[in-house]
Design a protein around this motif. Structure first.
Motif, PDB file in Angstrom:
ATOM      1  N   MET A   1       0.795  -0.821  -0.053  1.00 19.14           N
ATOM      2  CA  MET A   1      -0.177  -0.132   0.372  1.00 19.14           C
ATOM      3  C   MET A   1       1.432   0.853   0.407  1.00 19.14           C
ATOM      4  O   MET A   1       1.985   1.243   0.545  1.00 19.14           O
ATOM      5  N   THR A   2       0.294   2.361  -0.974  1.00 19.82           N
ATOM      6  CA  THR A   2       1.358   3.686  -0.892  1.00 19.82           C
ATOM      7  C   THR A   2       1.295   4.194   0.211  1.00 19.82           C
ATOM      8  O   THR A   2      -0.373   4.470   1.011  1.00 19.82           O
ATOM      9  N   ALA A   3       2.302   4.533   0.763  1.00 21.44           N
ATOM     10  CA  ALA A   3       2.236   5.598   2.728  1.00 21.44           C
ATOM     11  C   ALA A   3       1.661   6.701   2.020  1.00 21.44           C
ATOM     12  O   ALA A   3       2.379   7.326   0.951  1.00 21.44           O
ATOM     13  N   VAL A   4       0.610   7.046   3.013  1.00 22.95           N
ATOM     14  CA  VAL A   4       0.515   8.566   2.882  1.00 22.95           C
ATOM     15  C   VAL A   4       0.796   9.297   3.800  1.00 22.95           C
ATOM     16  O   VAL A   4       0.663   9.235   5.033  1.00 22.95           O
ATOM     17  N   PHE A   5       1.646  10.983   3.841  1.00 21.64           N
ATOM     18  CA  PHE A   5       1.971  11.566   4.369  1.00 21.64           C
ATOM     19  C   PHE A   5       0.719  13.041   4.805  1.00 21.64           C
ATOM     20  O   PHE A   5       0.288  13.645   3.254  1.00 21.64           O
ATOM     21  N   ASP A   6      -0.043  13.255   5.617  1.00 21.27           N
ATOM     22  CA  ASP A   6      -1.120  14.540   5.942  1.00 21.27           C
ATOM     23  C   ASP A   6      -0.938  15.613   5.520  1.00 21.27           C
ATOM     24  O   ASP A   6      -0.353  15.961   7.270  1.00 21.27           O
ATOM     25  N   GLY A   7      -0.582  16.782   5.045  1.00 22.51           N
ATOM     26  CA  GLY A   7      -0.030  17.561   5.341  1.00 22.51           C
ATOM     27  C   GLY A   7      -1.041  18.558   6.694  1.00 22.51           C
ATOM     28  O   GLY A   7      -0.636  19.194   6.837  1.00 22.51           O
ATOM     29  N   HIS A   8      -2.256  18.135   6.866  1.00 23.64           N
ATOM     30  CA  HIS A   8      -3.101  18.989   7.995  1.00 23.64           C
ATOM     31  C   HIS A   8      -4.300  17.733   7.814  1.00 23.64           C
ATOM     32  O   HIS A   8      -5.206  17.422   6.948  1.00 23.64           O
ATOM     33  N   ASN A   9      -4.880  17.362   8.772  1.00 21.64           N
ATOM     34  CA  ASN A   9      -5.723  17.062   9.707  1.00 21.64           C
ATOM     35  C   ASN A   9      -6.270  17.560  11.420  1.00 21.64           C
ATOM     36  O   ASN A   9      -4.765  18.744  11.884  1.00 21.64           O
ATOM     37  N   ASP A  10      -7.680  17.827  11.481  1.00 19.20           N
ATOM     38  CA  ASP A  10      -7.857  18.971  12.760  1.00 19.20           C
ATOM     39  C   ASP A  10      -8.062  17.586  14.057  1.00 19.20           C
ATOM     40  O   ASP A  10      -8.453  17.582  15.206  1.00 19.20           O
ATOM     41  N   SER A  11      -7.844  16.081  14.298  1.00 20.91           N
ATOM     42  CA  SER A  11      -8.430  15.444  14.838  1.00 20.91           C
ATOM     43  C   SER A  11      -7.346  15.115  15.882  1.00 20.91           C
ATOM     44  O   SER A  11      -8.529  15.087  16.683  1.00 20.91           O
ATOM     45  N   LEU A  12      -6.325  15.800  16.676  1.00 22.91           N
ATOM     46  CA  LEU A  12      -5.908  16.018  17.677  1.00 22.91           C
ATOM     47  C   LEU A  12      -6.898  16.253  18.577  1.00 22.91           C
ATOM     48  O   LEU A  12      -7.040  17.248  19.277  1.00 22.91           O
ATOM     49  N   GLY A  13      -6.351  17.908  17.939  1.00 21.55           N
ATOM     50  CA  GLY A  13      -7.601  19.732  18.134  1.00 21.55           C
ATOM     51  C   GLY A  13      -9.144  19.011  18.837  1.00 21.55           C
ATOM     52  O   GLY A  13      -9.109  19.223  19.011  1.00 21.55           O
ATOM     53  N   ARG A  14      -9.632  18.394  17.483  1.00 19.34           N
ATOM     54  CA  ARG A  14     -11.170  17.828  18.081  1.00 19.34           C
ATOM     55  C   ARG A  14     -11.126  16.710  19.309  1.00 19.34           C
ATOM     56  O   ARG A  14     -12.002  16.414  20.063  1.00 19.34           O
ATOM     57  N   LEU A  15     -10.207  15.997  19.279  1.00 20.23           N
ATOM     58  CA  LEU A  15     -10.042  15.180  20.586  1.00 20.23           C
ATOM     59  C   LEU A  15     -10.243  15.801  21.423  1.00 20.23           C
ATOM     60  O   LEU A  15     -10.568  16.156  22.918  1.00 20.23           O
ATOM     61  N   GLN A  16      -9.509  17.549  21.858  1.00 17.96           N
ATOM     62  CA  GLN A  16      -9.044  18.203  22.818  1.00 17.96           C
ATOM     63  C   GLN A  16     -10.498  18.724  23.180  1.00 17.96           C
ATOM     64  O   GLN A  16     -10.793  18.843  24.139  1.00 17.96           O
ATOM     65  N   GLN A  17     -11.273  19.106  22.007  1.00 15.98           N
ATOM     66  CA  GLN A  17     -12.253  19.673  21.727  1.00 15.98           C
ATOM     67  C   GLN A  17     -13.484  18.824  22.418  1.00 15.98           C
ATOM     68  O   GLN A  17     -14.081  19.701  23.562  1.00 15.98           O
ATOM     69  N   GLY A  18     -13.493  17.870  22.064  1.00 10.21           N
ATOM     70  CA  GLY A  18     -14.610  17.297  23.014  1.00 10.21           C
ATOM     71  C   GLY A  18     -14.133  16.673  24.071  1.00 10.21           C
ATOM     72  O   GLY A  18     -15.168  15.682  24.721  1.00 10.21           O
TER      73      GLY A  18
END
Ligand SMILES: [Zn+2]
Length: 347
Positions: A1-18
């Motif tokens: 499988m081709t590995a992906v580096f993602d330049g941006h997600n808000d997943s961590l911030g949303r864990l904190q917010q929730g």
């Protein structure tokens, strides 16, 4: 499988917010775009995990269906610092609970090792510099806590500069750029080896960062203004500046920054994302284009509904004529090269 580096997600911030228990990221968060099981299924091996302190209320949008919003109110330094400290702590707790499956990565060797060993590499990214005091006395502490990437502003004013309001159709040239504190912050990040991100800056702020030439010019989650004239997107001149600045644009999947009509509509074809990748490659060159989803922070095209759908995007790139080497460059190698340059201390 081709590995992906993602330049941006808000997943961590949303864990904190929730206030979400980090263990749930490991077992599965079906109502979010990113969790560990689906990151594995999609080939996500690393990314900039953004921490953006919530903004006070925005001025209401005036245009039906089109994504427009202006944030006049500032976020207080103390509030932003408290939020970001919580999120950084949550990232480290998540990594500790994961038994090596998720890692907070602070150097290229760690990023490479995470990919080789099938782990998910989180690079901590402050989106908006409000957690840092304007005198920069706390910047070293954020570095020591693992922060290796910084968005100078979000789309609001701060002590460091003026974020671009969300407007469509409109030029990103919306006002003054970085303050003296903002310019000093760019220089300090280069000395410490923290990547600097120009996403959410207006045209003047972008030019300020490009003019300093203190490190690679990174736009972590933007698209092409020529195809979608939203203020958040890069003009062709800015794309050429990214190439001249040995940087990268991570193409965002957020529907309102992709669609020619500017509508915030999930009924958006994956081919629209491919068209922005193709345009950015034609203007900036293959070496300067990557991916920057905005998962957990924006409306995704239905075909890219979550991180498990990444192979669908890579397949669409292949079907558009990108070779396997091109796809690897866009999905991983370009981000790796640019981060290696940014993290070299004393740039
Ligand atoms: Zn953003």
């Amino acid at each position: 499988m081709t590995a992906v580096f993602d330049g941006h997600n808000d997943s961590l911030g949303r864990l904190q917010q929730g206030g979400v228990d980090p263990a749930r990221f490991l077992s599965g968060l079906p109502d979010r775009h990113v969790d560990l099981p689906r990151a594995r299924a999609g080939g996500l091996a690393g990314g900039l995990f953004a921490i953006n302190a919530p903004s006070p209320e925005s001025e209401p949008s005036e245009t039906e269906g089109v994504f427009e919003r202006a944030y006049a109110a500032r976020v207080e330094h103390g509030d932003a610092a408290a939020f970001a400290l919580g999120a950084v702590g949550r990232a480290h707790a998540l990594a500790a609970a994961s038994e090596g499956a998720v890692r907070v990565v602070t150097e290229i060797a760690g990023l490479d090792r995470a990919r080789e060993e099938g782990a998910l590499a989180m690079v901590l990214h402050l989106e908006g510099a409000e957690p840092i005091d304007p005198g920069l006395a706390t910047l070293e502490a954020w570095h020591a806590a693992g922060v290796r990437s910084l968005g100078l502003v979000w789309s609001r004013p701060s002590a460091f500069g003026h974020g671009v309001p969300f407007r469509f159709p409109a030029s990103p040239d919306t006002g003054p750029g970085l303050t003296e504190a903002g310019l000093a912050l760019v220089r300090a990040c280069a000395r410490l080896g923290i990547a600097v991100d120009v996403s959410h800056l207006n045209a003047a702020g972008f030019a300020d960062v490009a003019g300093l030439a203190e490190g690679p010019l990174i736009a972590s989650h933007c698209a092409c203004h020529a195809l979608c004239p939203a203020t958040r997107n890069l003009t062709d001149d800015q794309l050429r500046a990214v190439a001249a600045g040995e940087g990268i644009v991570g193409i965002v999947y957020a529907a309102p920054f992709l669609r020619a009509d500017g509508r915030d509509d999930p009924d958006t074809d994956v081919a629209t994302v491919v068209a922005h990748v193709r345009h950015a490659v034609s203007v900036a060159g293959l070496d300067h284009v990557g991916l920057g989803s905005d998962f957990d922070g924006a409306t995704m095209p239905r075909e890219l509904a979550d991180v498990a759908c990444l192979p669908r995007l890579l397949e669409a790139l292949r079907n558009d004529g990108f070779t396997e080497a091109d796809v690897r460059a866009i999905a991983w190698d370009n981000w790796r090269r640019v981060l290696a340059a940014a993290w070299r201390r004393g740039a």
